[in-house]
Design an enzyme around this catalytic site. Structure first.
Site, PDB file in Angstrom:
ATOM      1  N   ASP A 133     -33.223 -30.436 -17.833  1.00  0.00           N
ATOM      2  CA  ASP A 133     -33.895 -31.106 -16.701  1.00  0.00           C
ATOM      3  C   ASP A 133     -35.334 -30.597 -16.524  1.00  0.00           C
ATOM      4  O   ASP A 133     -36.133 -31.221 -15.819  1.00  0.00           O
ATOM      5  CB  ASP A 133     -33.100 -30.916 -15.401  1.00  0.00           C
ATOM      6  CG  ASP A 133     -32.886 -29.458 -14.999  1.00  0.00           C
ATOM      7  OD1 ASP A 133     -33.303 -28.546 -15.750  1.00  0.00           O
ATOM      8  OD2 ASP A 133     -32.303 -29.237 -13.918  1.00  0.00           O
ATOM      9  N   GLU A 134     -35.656 -29.455 -17.166  1.00  0.00           N
ATOM     10  CA  GLU A 134     -36.996 -28.872 -16.955  1.00  0.00           C
ATOM     11  C   GLU A 134     -38.107 -29.759 -17.498  1.00  0.00           C
ATOM     12  O   GLU A 134     -39.271 -29.579 -17.139  1.00  0.00           O
ATOM     13  CB  GLU A 134     -37.071 -27.470 -17.575  1.00  0.00           C
ATOM     14  CG  GLU A 134     -36.045 -26.531 -16.978  1.00  0.00           C
ATOM     15  CD  GLU A 134     -36.345 -25.058 -17.211  1.00  0.00           C
ATOM     16  OE1 GLU A 134     -37.479 -24.703 -17.554  1.00  0.00           O
ATOM     17  OE2 GLU A 134     -35.421 -24.256 -17.034  1.00  0.00           O
ATOM     18  N   TYR A 158     -41.705 -23.467 -22.729  1.00  0.00           N
ATOM     19  CA  TYR A 158     -40.319 -23.857 -23.064  1.00  0.00           C
ATOM     20  C   TYR A 158     -40.091 -25.333 -22.775  1.00  0.00           C
ATOM     21  O   TYR A 158     -39.672 -26.096 -23.655  1.00  0.00           O
ATOM     22  CB  TYR A 158     -39.311 -23.007 -22.273  1.00  0.00           C
ATOM     23  CG  TYR A 158     -37.918 -23.598 -22.254  1.00  0.00           C
ATOM     24  CD1 TYR A 158     -37.151 -23.639 -23.418  1.00  0.00           C
ATOM     25  CD2 TYR A 158     -37.367 -24.146 -21.085  1.00  0.00           C
ATOM     26  CE1 TYR A 158     -35.873 -24.210 -23.412  1.00  0.00           C
ATOM     27  CE2 TYR A 158     -36.107 -24.701 -21.072  1.00  0.00           C
ATOM     28  CZ  TYR A 158     -35.355 -24.739 -22.244  1.00  0.00           C
ATOM     29  OH  TYR A 158     -34.097 -25.311 -22.236  1.00  0.00           O
ATOM     30  N   LYS A 162     -39.346 -28.556 -25.288  1.00  0.00           N
ATOM     31  CA  LYS A 162     -38.156 -29.406 -25.199  1.00  0.00           C
ATOM     32  C   LYS A 162     -38.571 -30.865 -24.992  1.00  0.00           C
ATOM     33  O   LYS A 162     -37.968 -31.773 -25.562  1.00  0.00           O
ATOM     34  CB  LYS A 162     -37.240 -28.947 -24.056  1.00  0.00           C
ATOM     35  CG  LYS A 162     -36.553 -27.610 -24.270  1.00  0.00           C
ATOM     36  CD  LYS A 162     -35.595 -27.569 -25.449  1.00  0.00           C
ATOM     37  CE  LYS A 162     -34.328 -28.390 -25.240  1.00  0.00           C
ATOM     38  NZ  LYS A 162     -33.357 -28.196 -26.345  1.00  0.00           N
TER      39      LYS A 162
HETATM   40  P1  NAD Z   1     -29.038 -19.737 -26.199  1.00  0.00           P
HETATM   41  O1  NAD Z   1     -30.405 -19.134 -26.214  1.00  0.00           O
HETATM   42  O2  NAD Z   1     -27.924 -18.994 -25.556  1.00  0.00           O
HETATM   43  O3  NAD Z   1     -28.571 -20.066 -27.701  1.00  0.00           O
HETATM   44  C1  NAD Z   1     -29.416 -20.643 -28.643  1.00  0.00           C
HETATM   45  C2  NAD Z   1     -28.736 -20.551 -30.020  1.00  0.00           C
HETATM   46  O4  NAD Z   1     -29.595 -21.205 -30.985  1.00  0.00           O
HETATM   47  C3  NAD Z   1     -28.520 -19.124 -30.498  1.00  0.00           C
HETATM   48  O5  NAD Z   1     -27.238 -18.980 -31.066  1.00  0.00           O
HETATM   49  C4  NAD Z   1     -29.602 -18.931 -31.566  1.00  0.00           C
HETATM   50  O6  NAD Z   1     -29.242 -17.997 -32.585  1.00  0.00           O
HETATM   51  C5  NAD Z   1     -29.724 -20.352 -32.113  1.00  0.00           C
HETATM   52  N1  NAD Z   1     -31.037 -20.601 -32.723  1.00  0.00           N
HETATM   53  C6  NAD Z   1     -32.264 -20.334 -32.195  1.00  0.00           C
HETATM   54  N2  NAD Z   1     -33.224 -20.681 -33.065  1.00  0.00           N
HETATM   55  C7  NAD Z   1     -32.608 -21.194 -34.164  1.00  0.00           C
HETATM   56  C8  NAD Z   1     -33.059 -21.742 -35.388  1.00  0.00           C
HETATM   57  N3  NAD Z   1     -34.373 -21.818 -35.669  1.00  0.00           N
HETATM   58  N4  NAD Z   1     -32.154 -22.197 -36.278  1.00  0.00           N
HETATM   59  C9  NAD Z   1     -30.821 -22.113 -36.008  1.00  0.00           C
HETATM   60  N5  NAD Z   1     -30.333 -21.591 -34.863  1.00  0.00           N
HETATM   61  C10 NAD Z   1     -31.207 -21.141 -33.947  1.00  0.00           C
HETATM   62  O7  NAD Z   1     -29.240 -21.166 -25.548  1.00  0.00           O
HETATM   63  P2  NAD Z   1     -28.284 -21.990 -24.556  1.00  0.00           P
HETATM   64  O8  NAD Z   1     -28.518 -21.532 -23.174  1.00  0.00           O
HETATM   65  O9  NAD Z   1     -26.918 -22.002 -25.114  1.00  0.00           O
HETATM   66  O10 NAD Z   1     -28.934 -23.447 -24.692  1.00  0.00           O
HETATM   67  C11 NAD Z   1     -28.494 -24.338 -25.705  1.00  0.00           C
HETATM   68  C12 NAD Z   1     -29.282 -25.637 -25.599  1.00  0.00           C
HETATM   69  O11 NAD Z   1     -29.078 -26.223 -24.318  1.00  0.00           O
HETATM   70  C13 NAD Z   1     -30.795 -25.460 -25.736  1.00  0.00           C
HETATM   71  O12 NAD Z   1     -31.288 -26.553 -26.497  1.00  0.00           O
HETATM   72  C14 NAD Z   1     -31.315 -25.515 -24.308  1.00  0.00           C
HETATM   73  O13 NAD Z   1     -32.625 -26.013 -24.263  1.00  0.00           O
HETATM   74  C15 NAD Z   1     -30.325 -26.464 -23.673  1.00  0.00           C
HETATM   75  N6  NAD Z   1     -30.086 -26.293 -22.227  1.00  0.00           N
HETATM   76  C16 NAD Z   1     -29.744 -25.063 -21.728  1.00  0.00           C
HETATM   77  C17 NAD Z   1     -29.471 -24.932 -20.365  1.00  0.00           C
HETATM   78  C18 NAD Z   1     -29.061 -23.597 -19.766  1.00  0.00           C
HETATM   79  O14 NAD Z   1     -28.933 -23.499 -18.544  1.00  0.00           O
HETATM   80  N7  NAD Z   1     -28.826 -22.560 -20.542  1.00  0.00           N
HETATM   81  C19 NAD Z   1     -29.568 -26.045 -19.518  1.00  0.00           C
HETATM   82  C20 NAD Z   1     -29.936 -27.278 -20.072  1.00  0.00           C
HETATM   83  C21 NAD Z   1     -30.176 -27.396 -21.431  1.00  0.00           C
HETATM   84  O1  TDX Z   2     -34.402 -11.753 -13.138  1.00  0.00           O
HETATM   85  C1  TDX Z   2     -34.569 -12.912 -12.733  1.00  0.00           C
HETATM   86  N1  TDX Z   2     -34.972 -13.139 -11.443  1.00  0.00           N
HETATM   87  C2  TDX Z   2     -35.183 -14.378 -10.933  1.00  0.00           C
HETATM   88  O2  TDX Z   2     -35.561 -14.523  -9.765  1.00  0.00           O
HETATM   89  C3  TDX Z   2     -34.331 -14.062 -13.589  1.00  0.00           C
HETATM   90  C4  TDX Z   2     -33.883 -13.875 -15.024  1.00  0.00           C
HETATM   91  C5  TDX Z   2     -34.542 -15.316 -13.056  1.00  0.00           C
HETATM   92  N2  TDX Z   2     -34.973 -15.474 -11.768  1.00  0.00           N
HETATM   93  C6  TDX Z   2     -35.165 -16.847 -11.247  1.00  0.00           C
HETATM   94  C7  TDX Z   2     -36.022 -17.751 -12.096  1.00  0.00           C
HETATM   95  C8  TDX Z   2     -35.402 -19.113 -11.868  1.00  0.00           C
HETATM   96  O3  TDX Z   2     -35.951 -19.696 -10.694  1.00  0.00           O
HETATM   97  O4  TDX Z   2     -33.864 -17.448 -11.239  1.00  0.00           O
HETATM   98  C9  TDX Z   2     -33.921 -18.824 -11.632  1.00  0.00           C
HETATM   99  C10 TDX Z   2     -33.067 -19.026 -12.862  1.00  0.00           C
HETATM  100  O5  TDX Z   2     -33.712 -18.366 -13.925  1.00  0.00           O
HETATM  101  P1  TDX Z   2     -33.150 -18.418 -15.442  1.00  0.00           P
HETATM  102  O6  TDX Z   2     -31.730 -17.963 -15.444  1.00  0.00           O
HETATM  103  O7  TDX Z   2     -34.142 -17.714 -16.304  1.00  0.00           O
HETATM  104  O8  TDX Z   2     -33.110 -19.994 -15.721  1.00  0.00           O
HETATM  105  P2  TDX Z   2     -34.246 -21.131 -15.666  1.00  0.00           P
HETATM  106  O9  TDX Z   2     -35.578 -20.575 -15.859  1.00  0.00           O
HETATM  107  O10 TDX Z   2     -34.000 -21.931 -14.426  1.00  0.00           O
HETATM  108  O11 TDX Z   2     -33.850 -21.990 -16.978  1.00  0.00           O
HETATM  109  C11 TDX Z   2     -32.456 -22.240 -17.326  1.00  0.00           C
HETATM  110  O12 TDX Z   2     -32.058 -23.526 -16.950  1.00  0.00           O
HETATM  111  C12 TDX Z   2     -32.592 -24.624 -17.659  1.00  0.00           C
HETATM  112  C13 TDX Z   2     -32.240 -22.041 -18.819  1.00  0.00           C
HETATM  113  O13 TDX Z   2     -32.661 -20.732 -19.199  1.00  0.00           O
HETATM  114  C14 TDX Z   2     -32.937 -23.107 -19.629  1.00  0.00           C
HETATM  115  O14 TDX Z   2     -32.639 -22.952 -21.017  1.00  0.00           O
HETATM  116  C15 TDX Z   2     -32.469 -24.446 -19.158  1.00  0.00           C
HETATM  117  O15 TDX Z   2     -33.157 -25.470 -19.823  1.00  0.00           O
END
Ligand code: NAD
Ligand code: TDX
Length: 368
Positions: A133-134, A158, A162
């Protein structure tokens, strides 16, 4: 029966997706392609590693020839593309890896899919791109939540990377006819989340008596979704989504950061009150000294360009796919804390770096 290539399957959501898919569709083949960056952890896939129709490939999505080989060798019909650099703070301090993996890497995946799936006789296929959603930027308090029609306005390296990848995926559908879908999801939480992200970071820091850093005034808002509900959303998009379609997946669950941190602190105090054994296991925790977890809350300098509010309008998913999140936040956050308490070796290994031993065992100290 499907044959699915899951990129980034050793990361947080990718690994949860693998476990979800095995539970729901045990006859399907799953091939994980993962570079095992700092965020990839083979322990996340320990429970599935010995299944006959599960394969783990250590490799980079930038390697187009490798991806083409996997698509052919395993007769893959579906790609679910999670692999990415995912942490906003890291993108602020070092954007290059985000451009490389999220943009160039996604393009490499698209080129491989086009080469294998669209040349010659072709085959029925799906390229599902997992996005965030970012890409829509930041909302004011009274703005309506992000819909699929909201204009893109990414604010961090980031989210910009995306957004660029989303556009490339869209263009490969429009120009070449690649059968794509895209989902844009809100903040996920749950098992296997790397403890650099807010929720696992707070749990680990309470257990190890470290400050709980709140960026700025703590009033930034995120829309939290339990990771299994994200996986279910992707499943529905794969099964029922329209090719070329974009789907916003969210939790309808907005919280300020300070509220989330206080909630976790309260739940952790509750756990220590009902489970005497926790004091022996975590002798550094503030509860052992009669202090509340919230005493660790520390306001720190704000994140550069910190988006104020995200919120998802999931009406399209609900209407077209019948998507409804199943986990409430009250139960999901308790499950996540329980998972962290039950899986102390998992997060200890991440904290002390020993989760990287797998790479040393397989590739020696010569790896980059
Ligand atoms: P993560 O950082 O936990 O995992 C990313 C994985 O991708 C890791 O296993 C890493 O080794 C692998 N990777 C990174 N670069 C690579 C490369 N060049 N080739 C092959 N593998 C590679 O991420 P996540 O939180 O599981 O997010 C997964 C996907 O979902 C991402 O595309 C992210 O943008 C999206 N997303 C995440 C969130 C969230 O809240 N975490 C929310 C919405 C969308
Ligand atoms: O130590 C912290 N203190 C703090 O205040 C950290 C790590 C985060 N924060 C705040 C920043 C954000 O407003 O908390 C909120 C959540 O932070 P993150 O967990 O880093 O997530 P965010 O930046 O919102 O992004 C996450 O959601 C969308 C994922 O990392 C992304 O991959 C995804 O696309």
């Amino acid at each position: 029966m499907s044959k699915i290539l899951v990129t980034g399957g050793a990361g947080f959501i990718g690994a949860n997706f693998v476990h979800y898919w095995r539970r729901e569709y045990p006859a399907d083949t799953l091939v994980v392609l993962d570079a095992l960056t700092y965020a990839g952890n083979p322990a996340n896939l320990e429970a599935v590693k010995d299944y006959r129709n599960f394969h783990f490939v250590h490799g980079n999505i930038l390697d187009q020839a490798l991806t083409e080989g996997l698509l052919r060798e395993h007769e893959i019909d579906t790609i679910v593309h999670f692999a990415a650099e995912s942490h906003v703070d890291r993108s602020i301090h070092g954007p290059d890896a985000f451009i490389e993996t999220n943009i160039v890497g996604t393009h490499s995946m698209l080129k491989a899919a086009r080469e294998v799936w669209l040349t010659g006789s072709g085959r029925d296929h799906r390229f599902h791109h997992v996005s965030t959603d970012e890409v829509y930027g930041s909302l004011e308090p009274d703005d309506p939540p992000f819909a699929e029609t909201t204009a893109y306005a990414p604010n961090s390296p980031y989210s910009a990377s995306k957004a660029a990848s989303d556009h490339l995926v869209r263009s490969y559908h429009h120009t070449y006819g690649l059968q794509v879908t895209i989902s844009n999801c809100s903040n996920n939480y749950g098992p296997y989340q790397f403890p650099e992200k807010l929720i696992p970071l707070v749990v680990v820091n309470i257990l190890t008596n470290r400050p709980l850093p709140i960026y700025g005034d703590g009033q930034n808002i995120r829309d939290w979704l339990y990771v299994d509900d994200h996986c279910r959303g992707i499943d529905l998009v794969l099964k029922k989504g329209v090719v070329g379609g974009v789907y916003n997946v969210g939790g309808n669950n907005e919280w300020t950061n300070i509220e989330i941190v206080r909630l976790i602190c309260g739940l952790m105090d509750e756990q220590f009150a009902v489970d005497e054994g926790l004091k022996a296991r975590f002798p550094d925790a503030p509860q052992v000294r009669g202090l509340k977890a919230a005493s660790l809350i520390t306001h720190v300098k704000d994140r550069l360009g910190h988006d104020r509010r995200y919120a998802i309008d999931a009406a399209k998913c609900r209407a077209e796919l019948g998507y409804v999140p199943q986990e409430s936040f009250a139960t999901g956050i308790r499950r996540t804390i329980a998972w962290m308490l039950d899986n102390e070796p998992w997060w200890r290994a991440v904290m002390d770096g020993s989760y990287r031993d797998w790479l040393d065992r397989h590739y020696g100290k010569m790896r980059a």
